[in-house]
Design a protein around this motif. Structure first.
Motif, PDB file in Angstrom:
ATOM      1  N   THR A 174     -20.627  82.880   9.614  1.00  0.00           N
ATOM      2  CA  THR A 174     -20.274  83.164   8.232  1.00  0.00           C
ATOM      3  C   THR A 174     -18.760  83.243   8.137  1.00  0.00           C
ATOM      4  O   THR A 174     -18.062  83.160   9.149  1.00  0.00           O
ATOM      5  CB  THR A 174     -20.957  84.442   7.706  1.00  0.00           C
TER       6      THR A 174
ATOM      7  N   GLU B  25     -17.042  77.966   3.149  1.00  0.00           N
ATOM      8  CA  GLU B  25     -18.390  77.464   3.420  1.00  0.00           C
ATOM      9  C   GLU B  25     -18.418  75.947   3.584  1.00  0.00           C
ATOM     10  O   GLU B  25     -18.946  75.426   4.565  1.00  0.00           O
ATOM     11  CB  GLU B  25     -19.356  77.886   2.315  1.00  0.00           C
TER      12      GLU B  25
ATOM     13  N   ASP C 164     -24.658  83.407   4.371  1.00  0.00           N
ATOM     14  CA  ASP C 164     -24.034  84.426   3.529  1.00  0.00           C
ATOM     15  C   ASP C 164     -24.601  85.783   3.951  1.00  0.00           C
ATOM     16  O   ASP C 164     -25.485  86.335   3.303  1.00  0.00           O
ATOM     17  CB  ASP C 164     -24.320  84.139   2.047  1.00  0.00           C
TER      18      ASP C 164
ATOM     19  N   ARG D 138     -17.833  88.111   6.636  1.00  0.00           N
ATOM     20  CA  ARG D 138     -17.335  87.438   5.440  1.00  0.00           C
ATOM     21  C   ARG D 138     -16.004  87.942   4.909  1.00  0.00           C
ATOM     22  O   ARG D 138     -15.174  87.164   4.468  1.00  0.00           O
ATOM     23  CB  ARG D 138     -18.366  87.560   4.306  1.00  0.00           C
TER      24      ARG D 138
END
Length: 193
Positions: free
Chosen positions: A141, A147, A159, A172
């Protein structure tokens, strides 16, 4: 003695004597440096800042506001994967973009992977994995805007707050730091003495 004290004491004993490299440069997202550092040092590890920047570097709070200035402990040219038990790659747009274009930084990251040493990257930091050819076939991630880049590099992008794929740990954004920190302390505990 309560169970928290036993767990904490066990973590300190498990990572005492372990060395962790933080690879970063100017523009690093400050909290993505300071929070994991505090977690690792609190567990007994020694952390060092490895950087192509000379002397000191300016951290950022987000992409626009200056944070604190940090001392560089080890120049990038003097760092070797074999000297460390874990590599942490903090994010920050400017930091991550500069490092992925630095051949020495890319080679150092490749060296950690080749040696099977755990690598942890948060936010924009996984960008360097694409440039190093290390994203292909990996589940990971990153900050949401990466992405497409990571999928185009062959990664299975998720995610999720923390994704662990073998020796690779990714998260993230700063909102995931609690999970990220727990995962990197655990990875360090799991490395052989």
């Amino acid at each position: 003695m309560d169970s928290h004290s036993l767990t904490t004491r066990g973590a300190v004993m498990a990572v005492s004597g372990k060395r962790v490299a933080f690879l970063l440069t100017k523009g690093v997202e400050q909290v993505e440096l300071t929070s994991p550092r505090e977690a690792l040092e609190g567990a007994g590890a020694t952390t060092v800042i490895v950087s192509p920047s000379e002397g000191t570097l300016q951290a950022m709070q987000g992409d626009w506001d200056h944070g604190d200035v940090f001392d560089v402990d080890v120049p990038l040219g003097e760092a070797g994967a074999g000297d460390y038990d874990l590599l942490v790659l903090p994010g920050g747009t400017l930091n991550a973009d500069a490092l992925r274009q630095d051949d020495r930084a890319v080679e150092l990251v490749k060296d950690f992977f080749a040696a099977g040493i755990p690598v942890a990257a948060i936010c924009h930091a996984p960008w360097i994995l694409a440039d190093a050819g290390l994203a292909e076939g990996r589940t990971l991630t990153s900050y949401a805007s990466l992405e497409t880049d990571l999928r185009n590099a062959g990664a299975d992008w998720r995610d999720e707050e923390v994704v662990i794929d073998g020796n690779l740990i990714t998260s993230r954004n700063p909102g995931d730091l609690d999970a990220f920190n727990a995962a990197i302390v655990q990875a360090l505990q799991d490395t052989e003495a």
